[in-house]
Write a protein that holds these residues in place. Structure first.
Motif, PDB file in Angstrom:
ATOM      1  N   ILE A 105       0.843  -1.203   0.000  1.00  0.00           N
ATOM      2  CA  ILE A 105       0.000   0.000   0.000  1.00  0.00           C
ATOM      3  C   ILE A 105       0.873   1.245   0.000  1.00  0.00           C
ATOM      4  O   ILE A 105       0.585   2.211  -0.714  1.00  0.00           O
ATOM      5  CB  ILE A 105      -0.970  -0.004   1.194  1.00  0.00           C
ATOM      6  N   ASN A 106       1.940   1.231   0.752  1.00  0.00           N
ATOM      7  CA  ASN A 106       2.846   2.382   0.769  1.00  0.00           C
ATOM      8  C   ASN A 106       3.482   2.607  -0.594  1.00  0.00           C
ATOM      9  O   ASN A 106       3.681   3.751  -1.008  1.00  0.00           O
ATOM     10  CB  ASN A 106       3.912   2.215   1.850  1.00  0.00           C
ATOM     11  N   GLU A 107       3.806   1.527  -1.295  1.00  0.00           N
ATOM     12  CA  GLU A 107       4.366   1.682  -2.636  1.00  0.00           C
ATOM     13  C   GLU A 107       3.327   2.291  -3.583  1.00  0.00           C
ATOM     14  O   GLU A 107       3.640   3.193  -4.357  1.00  0.00           O
ATOM     15  CB  GLU A 107       4.875   0.350  -3.174  1.00  0.00           C
ATOM     16  N   LEU A 108       2.097   1.798  -3.526  1.00  0.00           N
ATOM     17  CA  LEU A 108       1.021   2.385  -4.335  1.00  0.00           C
ATOM     18  C   LEU A 108       0.855   3.866  -3.994  1.00  0.00           C
ATOM     19  O   LEU A 108       0.711   4.702  -4.896  1.00  0.00           O
ATOM     20  CB  LEU A 108      -0.300   1.654  -4.081  1.00  0.00           C
ATOM     21  N   TYR A 109       0.881   4.168  -2.725  1.00  0.00           N
ATOM     22  CA  TYR A 109       0.737   5.551  -2.264  1.00  0.00           C
ATOM     23  C   TYR A 109       1.860   6.432  -2.826  1.00  0.00           C
ATOM     24  O   TYR A 109       1.619   7.561  -3.254  1.00  0.00           O
ATOM     25  CB  TYR A 109       0.728   5.578  -0.738  1.00  0.00           C
ATOM     26  N   GLY A 110       3.055   5.901  -2.867  1.00  0.00           N
ATOM     27  CA  GLY A 110       4.189   6.642  -3.413  1.00  0.00           C
ATOM     28  C   GLY A 110       4.090   6.852  -4.918  1.00  0.00           C
ATOM     29  O   GLY A 110       4.661   7.807  -5.452  1.00  0.00           O
ATOM     30  N   LEU A 111       3.363   5.994  -5.599  1.00  0.00           N
ATOM     31  CA  LEU A 111       3.204   6.101  -7.054  1.00  0.00           C
ATOM     32  C   LEU A 111       2.060   7.016  -7.462  1.00  0.00           C
ATOM     33  O   LEU A 111       1.984   7.440  -8.619  1.00  0.00           O
ATOM     34  CB  LEU A 111       2.955   4.706  -7.648  1.00  0.00           C
ATOM     35  N   ARG A 112       1.166   7.343  -6.545  1.00  0.00           N
ATOM     36  CA  ARG A 112      -0.074   8.042  -6.876  1.00  0.00           C
ATOM     37  C   ARG A 112       0.128   9.357  -7.626  1.00  0.00           C
ATOM     38  O   ARG A 112      -0.653   9.677  -8.510  1.00  0.00           O
ATOM     39  CB  ARG A 112      -0.917   8.251  -5.627  1.00  0.00           C
ATOM     40  N   ASP A 113       1.146  10.100  -7.294  1.00  0.00           N
ATOM     41  CA  ASP A 113       1.381  11.387  -7.954  1.00  0.00           C
ATOM     42  C   ASP A 113       2.211  11.254  -9.227  1.00  0.00           C
ATOM     43  O   ASP A 113       2.360  12.221  -9.964  1.00  0.00           O
ATOM     44  CB  ASP A 113       2.088  12.358  -7.000  1.00  0.00           C
ATOM     45  N   LYS A 114       2.740  10.078  -9.486  1.00  0.00           N
ATOM     46  CA  LYS A 114       3.592   9.867 -10.656  1.00  0.00           C
ATOM     47  C   LYS A 114       2.836   9.292 -11.842  1.00  0.00           C
ATOM     48  O   LYS A 114       3.286   9.428 -12.971  1.00  0.00           O
ATOM     49  CB  LYS A 114       4.754   8.938 -10.287  1.00  0.00           C
ATOM     50  N   VAL A 115       1.684   8.642 -11.603  1.00  0.00           N
ATOM     51  CA  VAL A 115       0.972   7.976 -12.699  1.00  0.00           C
ATOM     52  C   VAL A 115       0.462   8.957 -13.750  1.00  0.00           C
ATOM     53  O   VAL A 115       0.246   8.583 -14.895  1.00  0.00           O
ATOM     54  CB  VAL A 115      -0.185   7.079 -12.187  1.00  0.00           C
ATOM     55  N   VAL A 153      -0.638  -0.561 -11.645  1.00  0.00           N
ATOM     56  CA  VAL A 153      -1.649  -1.566 -11.987  1.00  0.00           C
ATOM     57  C   VAL A 153      -1.155  -2.975 -11.679  1.00  0.00           C
ATOM     58  O   VAL A 153      -1.949  -3.842 -11.296  1.00  0.00           O
ATOM     59  CB  VAL A 153      -2.161  -1.442 -13.442  1.00  0.00           C
ATOM     60  N   GLN A 154       0.139  -3.214 -11.825  1.00  0.00           N
ATOM     61  CA  GLN A 154       0.670  -4.524 -11.450  1.00  0.00           C
ATOM     62  C   GLN A 154       0.406  -4.807  -9.976  1.00  0.00           C
ATOM     63  O   GLN A 154      -0.069  -5.883  -9.618  1.00  0.00           O
ATOM     64  CB  GLN A 154       2.173  -4.602 -11.740  1.00  0.00           C
ATOM     65  N   LEU A 155       0.712  -3.852  -9.132  1.00  0.00           N
ATOM     66  CA  LEU A 155       0.486  -4.040  -7.695  1.00  0.00           C
ATOM     67  C   LEU A 155      -0.992  -4.176  -7.374  1.00  0.00           C
ATOM     68  O   LEU A 155      -1.389  -5.024  -6.562  1.00  0.00           O
ATOM     69  CB  LEU A 155       1.084  -2.866  -6.907  1.00  0.00           C
ATOM     70  N   ALA A 156      -1.815  -3.351  -8.005  1.00  0.00           N
ATOM     71  CA  ALA A 156      -3.250  -3.382  -7.732  1.00  0.00           C
ATOM     72  C   ALA A 156      -3.865  -4.736  -8.073  1.00  0.00           C
ATOM     73  O   ALA A 156      -4.628  -5.303  -7.281  1.00  0.00           O
ATOM     74  CB  ALA A 156      -3.950  -2.264  -8.498  1.00  0.00           C
ATOM     75  N   TYR A 157      -3.517  -5.259  -9.253  1.00  0.00           N
ATOM     76  CA  TYR A 157      -4.078  -6.550  -9.655  1.00  0.00           C
ATOM     77  C   TYR A 157      -3.403  -7.723  -8.947  1.00  0.00           C
ATOM     78  O   TYR A 157      -4.071  -8.676  -8.553  1.00  0.00           O
ATOM     79  CB  TYR A 157      -3.982  -6.728 -11.168  1.00  0.00           C
TER      80      TYR A 157
END
Length: 117
Positions: free
Chosen positions: A8-18, A33-37
């Protein structure tokens, strides 16, 4: 659920970069999307469950951005290739819930492999 706080922290860190229209933005979209799926977090993201738990920015808009930056074919192809290698393709098919759509997604990965040397 097969995720950890680190995921979740990695996803959170990516949120502003997508949303970046750069190579690093593409890399962030693919990873997101890899992490999410892989970790079956699509619903938690798109239903704002993680946002409500304090991860502001991890919502439907961020997830959708991963497919709306003009390179969705590439994002999907990378997702499918990774899912086949790491064994979470069933997660994607289950989430999509439409076999024709899933087959189309798979065709993106297969089509790009035709051009590999």
């Amino acid at each position: 659920m097969s995720y950890t706080t680190a995921t979740i922290n990695e996803l959170y860190g990516l949120r502003d970069k997508v949303g970046l229209s750069t190579a690093s933005g593409l890399k962030a979209r693919v990873r997101f999307v890899q992490l999410a799926y892989r970790h079956m977090l699509v619903h938690e993201i798109t239903r704002y469950t993680l946002w409500d738990r304090g991860y502001e920015g991890l919502g439907e808009r961020t997830f959708d951005t991963c497919f709306e930056m003009g390179d969705s074919d590439e994002v999907i192809a990378e997702l499918i290739r990774d899912a086949r290698i790491r064994g979470y393709a069933d997660n994607i098919e289950m989430e999509i819930g439409n076999s024709e759509c899933y087959a189309r997604w798979c065709s993106f990965a297969d089509r790009q492999q035709e051009f590999a040397f």
